[in-house]
Design an enzyme around this catalytic site. Structure first.
Site, mmCIF file in Angstrom:
data_model
loop_
_atom_site.group_PDB
_atom_site.id
_atom_site.type_symbol
_atom_site.label_atom_id
_atom_site.label_comp_id
_atom_site.label_asym_id
_atom_site.label_seq_id
_atom_site.Cartn_x
_atom_site.Cartn_y
_atom_site.Cartn_z
ATOM 1 N N GLY A 519 -3.522 -19.846 -16.116
ATOM 2 C CA GLY A 519 -3.012 -18.488 -15.988
ATOM 3 C C GLY A 519 -4.084 -17.555 -15.477
ATOM 4 N N GLY A 524 -5.153 -14.377 -22.449
ATOM 5 C CA GLY A 524 -5.304 -14.911 -23.801
ATOM 6 C C GLY A 524 -5.490 -16.400 -23.902
ATOM 7 C CB SER A 872 6.638 -17.144 -0.238
ATOM 8 O OG SER A 872 5.394 -16.474 -0.203
ATOM 9 C CE LYS A 915 5.428 -15.151 -4.256
ATOM 10 N NZ LYS A 915 6.156 -16.050 -3.335
#
Length: 1004
Positions: A519, A524, A872, A915
């Site tokens: 991530g 965290g 994309s 996004k």
């Protein structure tokens, strides 16, 4: 009647018993490991009775003469006992009842499991682990060291504890815990005073403590490495019982701890015998408390005696003092001479029978020299090498360490090789072989509550962690903690002791998962690993892999090099002090940043490849560090890894771990985290809570801080900004002469005072138009950044004139990658095809379309310093080209993502959640995403698995309404380019032909 009597259900007939020799001073206790050394011929005759029952017996009798076949009754007794009292191991084992002296007409002993045996020279070493107390019925042979089959009654504590009430259960916990705590403090005080008395600067009274033989004996026992390791484990176990429940399981655990404690401490033979013979568990606890108090009284007597001698010593003159010291030295010399003259004890017939550990025999010159040696560290190394076989060290390591010690003992102290080998042994002795911190009883409700209190959201991560906790709770077979006899009896351990590790016990170990948390920064990942370590009761170690480019950082350097040292993994085990910690490999993706085949990779090795063995559950039980030189077991280490991006990691390494993606937070989640976690933390860290003022922010202020002052996927910047607000309030409080109370609310207008002006909003840049530019040809796309965050891109297309060959050409700028450039070509071909077949038209005349076909166009993506690539953007580029061709502007609040094909299909893409979060932060009003990404949107809309399944089964697409409420913007699906066009210009009539004519029907 069966094997067990029906009167009490605990009597076993024809059980093998062994009457211990009177002079051994051995009192066997449950949970303790003992090494019995007897004459080889006699020992093989005894063990021959169990040939074929256990692997340890067969291994020791290899090459011995044939023995009589094992009676079926004995084998049946062994099997029945194992099923009832030792069912954790399915491997067939041998059990012997070690019988002590008679007390009140009864013989009581301890049933032990034979775990290892080895013949060497004329002696046989037998390793026995105590399991449970037993009373032996009459008759008992009068001769010692005899084996016979007798009737024994097993003292099952569980049956008696089950009848206890709440008061007795509380006494069991409080009594053992309180006595242990007092004694632990007393031992710490004694060792500290004794060490200080050995220093040159200590006063005369302190030095007198070292002249006491009792004080020296106690200090020698407490300073042994085996005792320190075992006592540290017991202390950790007792701390885990501090808040334990008052139930039967806790009481049984306390009884086990009491057995281990009495076995470890330098108690007298009479005390241990009294403790062993305490059949009633309640009486045993009282005996334990009394013995601990007696040992504390010994410390007090030593202190009082030292003070008395000091007071009397000060009244004498110099001559009397000199005579006293001379008498002490003379007595010490006589005692040393007696030790050298003593011969090893022999039993009847000249056969040597003794229990180990014990002092080295006097007929060994090397042993005498070692006893007289002043190098205590070398003696400690010798003791460690003698005990290495019971610590779970690999067989290769045992062989190598013994060889290295023999070399060390022959080297000159001043040689370089001696110092290198000494440093090596110092490090090896710091590795916690055989030490495992037991996992406390797992409370799933409390564990879930702790994870929720420590972290907001992260539903998938918490779900996987709770699954692992459930597996641990079900298996409940983590490695246990037992003290070895090396920490119990006086003297040094023998190098004859050999432990054959039980393979079945190794197979019962729970294989731990390797979790990779992926991530963006600040979400965290590291704190999750710390919380898991707290929940599991494991010691936490963090290894930062950022910037690691040398394989030796992981595997260590070979000790032949100058300045060699072990790798990070083994060092983490040493710091943790156990073999089953939780190790966090932080930023594991950064260690693989060197491209394959690069110069640094060839010279220094590949650290990423070194991690393959560490993170492979089939290999890491024999992980070899170059400095250590022999396999180290990492199978019980729980590895957590963190990464920001998986694209740079090798597939074999990722395949070894379970990947858990931690997405960025929505601004509502950031506000919740800031309000409930970060702001209270900053108030506490900056001591603002001492002012008595209740600080808070308004909803508008929270939104402004999150949206305008912090643009990130995590919450680190938010934490800093909140810290700045708290410090600003502290300045106001100090300037107001420390006055103020009640509530203090920070509004949106107050933020510039503490945080300054917010950075220029990118939202204004992407939505504003210039006065001289055309409004058409501009479309907003969505991107996924390498740091795990999302972003909004602007695709600008203008017509710069007619091309030379009167054909449509598109020039691209903006630091576009290969895949993105291919998307431009695909979009150009698609738009040309749709316009040429009249699938899309603008008006009655097609002048704008004709002009478009002969145009020279320029497509630019702003922020040219930032590399851009990926498929994309195809849908956004196609819409921008069509907008230019039709001269129809696209709403600046609309954003698009999706891969386009030549047939006009819009394919799913990755990073949809990030996004959409970026679109939300930039104030977009409508987001168009591929229909194939519905699963991603459902997961974003709801966290509950059952609710997600219900949303997926509903053809009305209810998740879109949920997302509109959650994100504050509309989201729609697009399956093909037609859906995209209709959402971009919903009010345009007849823009898209139905095309019944097959000659003009688009192939969608």
């Amino acid at each position: 009647m069966g094997l067990f009597g029906k009167d009490r259900g605990e009597r076993i007939a024809e059980f093998p018993c062994y009457l211990l020799e009177t002079g051994t001073h051995l009192v066997p206790l449950p949970g303790i490991l003992y090494n019995l050394v007897i004459e080889r011929t006699y020992g093989e005759r005894i063990l021959g009775q169990f040939r074929g029952i256990g692997e340890a017996v067969d291994g020791a009798l290899t090459g011995a003469g044939e023995a009589a076949e094992v009676p079926g009754r004995v084998a049946e007794v062994m099997k029945a006992f194992q099923e009832r009292y030792d069912s954790g191991d399915k491997t067939q084992a041998v059990y012997i009842c070690l019988v002590t002296e008679a007390a009140a007409g009864r013989h009581i002993g301890c049933i032990a499991r034979l775990t290892g045996a080895r013949a060497e020279g004329g002696e046989l070493s037998v390793l026995l682990r105590g399991l449970v107390r037993a009373v032996v019925g009459q008759p008992v042979p009068s001769r010692r060291n005899e084996m016979w089959n007798g009737s024994v009654t097993v003292l099952d504590d569980a049956q008696r504890v089950a009848t206890w009430g709440a008061r007795q259960l509380d006494f069991a916990r409080q009594g053992v815990f309180g006595a242990f705590e007092e004694l632990d403090a007393g031992i710490g005080t004694f060792t500290a005073r004794f060490k200080s008395s050995q220093k040159r600067g200590a006063d005369g009274a302190a030095h007198l403590l070292t002249l006491s033989p009792l004080a020296n004996t106690l200090f020698f026992h407490f300073s042994r490495s085996s005792f320190e390791r075992s006592w540290k484990i017991l202390r950790t176990m007792m701390h885990g019982f501090r808040d334990a429940k008052k139930d039967i399981r806790t009481a049984m655990d306390m009884l086990s701890v009491a057995d281990l404690t009495v076995g470890l401490l330098p108690t007298t033979t009479a005390q241990r015998l009294e403790f062993l013979q305490a059949e009633d568990p309640a009486a045993r606890i009282k005996t334990f408390v009394r013995h601990m108090q007696q040992l504390l009284e010994v410390f007090g007597s030593l202190y009082r005696a030292t003070e008395y001698v000091h007071d009397r010593f000060e009244t004498h003159g110099p001559i009397a003092k000199s005579q006293l010291i001379a008498n002490q030295l003379r007595s010490l010399r006589f005692y040393i001479d007696d030790i050298k003259r003593n011969k090893p004890e022999s039993g009847p017939g000249g056969r040597s029978r003794r229990l180990l550990p014990r002092p080295a025999s006097g007929n060994s010159a090397a042993a005498g020299e070692e006893d007289d040696s002043e190098d205590s560290e070398l003696v400690a190394i010798k003791r460690y090498v003698d005990e290495i076989e019971v610590k779970g060290v690999h067989a290769d390591g045992v062989k190598m360490l013994k060889k290295d010690y023999r070399s060390l003992s022959k080297m000159h102290v001043q040689s370089t090789e001696y110092q290198m080998l000494r440093n090596y042994f110092d490090f090896i002795m710091g590795i916690p072989f055989g030490i495992y911190v037991s996992t406390p009883e797992i409370d799933l409700v409390a564990s879930s509550r702790k994870l929720d209190n420590d972290h907001y959201g992260l539903v998938q991560v918490k779900k996987r962690l709770l699954e692992y906790l459930c597996v641990l709770k079900l298996s409940a077979n983590s490695p246990g903690v037992t003290a070895d006899a090396g920490a119990i009896e006086d003297g040094s351990a023998t190098k004859r002791a050999v432990v054959y590790e039980n393979k079945a016990q190794e197979q019962r170990k729970t294989k731990v998962p390797f979790l990779l948390l992926v991530g963006p920064p600040g979400v965290g990942k590291t704190s999750v690993a710390k919380s898991v370590a707290d929940v599991l009761g494991r010691r936490f170690q963090r290894i930062s892999l950022g910037g690691i480019h040398n394989e030796a950082e992981i595997r260590g350097h070979r000790r032949t090099y100058v300045g060699a040292m072990a790798g990070m993994i083994v060092n983490a085990l040493c710091k943790a002090g156990c073999m089953n910690p939780l190790i966090l490999l932080d930023e594991i993706d950064k260690v693989l940043s060197v491209p394959a085949g690069a110069g640094a990779s060839r010279l220094n090795g590949d650290p990423g490849a070194a991690l393959l063995e560490v993170l492979d559950p089939e290999q890491n039980h024999t992980f070899t560090d170059h400095y250590v030189g022999f396999p180290v077991d990492l199978s019980q280490v729980l590895f957590f890894c963190t990464a920001n991006d998986l694209s740079g990691m090798s597939e074999p390494l990722v395949d070894r771990m379970e990947v858990i993606h931690i997405e960025g937070y929505t601004y509502e989640e950031k506000i919740a985290i800031g309000r409930h976690f970060l702001l209270p933390k900053q108030i506490r860290l900056n001591s603002f809570d001492m002012t008595g003022i209740n600080l808070s922010l308004t909803d508008d202020a929270w939104r402004t801080v999150v949206v305008d002052y912090t643009r990130e996927a995590g919450v680190r910047n938010l934490d800093r900004q909140l810290g700045a607000i708290v410090r600003g309030k502290i300045v106001e409080y100090v300037e107001n002469n420390m006055s103020g109370s009640g509530d203090d609310v920070v509004t949106q207008k107050n933020l510039p005072k503490f945080l300054g002006l917010p950075p220029h909003s990118l939202r204004e840049e992407v939505t504003q138009t210039t006065s001289f530019a055309e409004k058409y040809g501009v479309v907003h796309g969505l991107s996924y950044n390498s740091d795990g965050t999302g972003g909004v891109l602007v695709f600008e297309v203008i017509r710069s004139g007619d091309s030379r060959d009167k054909r449509l050409t598109v020039q691209t700028t903006g630091n576009l990658g290969t895949v993105l450039s291919e998307s431009v070509s695909i979009a150009t071909s698609l738009v040309k095809s749709l316009l040429a077949r009249h699938v899309v038209h603008s008006s009655a005349d097609d002048t704008s379309v004709a002009e478009f076909f002969r145009s020279e166009c320029h497509l630019h993506v702003p922020f040219g310093a930032v590399p851009k690539d990926g498929p994309s953007a195809g849908a956004a580029i196609s819409l921008a080209l069509l907008s230019l061709a039709l001269k129809r502007p696209v709403d600046p609040a609309l954003c698009v993502t999706g891969e386009i094909t030549l047939r006009g299909k819009i394919l799913p893409v990755g990073g949809v959640k990030e996004k959409l979060l970026a679109a939300q932060l930039q104030g977009m009003g409508l987001a168009l995403v591929p229909r194939g990404n519905r699963n991603d949107l459902v997961e974003l809309a709801e966290d509950n698995a059952e609710t997600q399944q219900r949303l997926l089964a509903d053809p009305a697409l209810p998740e879109l309404a949920t997302l509109q409420h959650k994100l504050g913007m509309a989201v729609h699906y697009c399956s093909d380019f037609r859906d995209l066009v209709l959402h971009a210009w919903p009010t345009a009539d007849n823009l898209w032909h139905a095309c019944e004519d097959s000659s003009v029907r688009p192939q969608l």
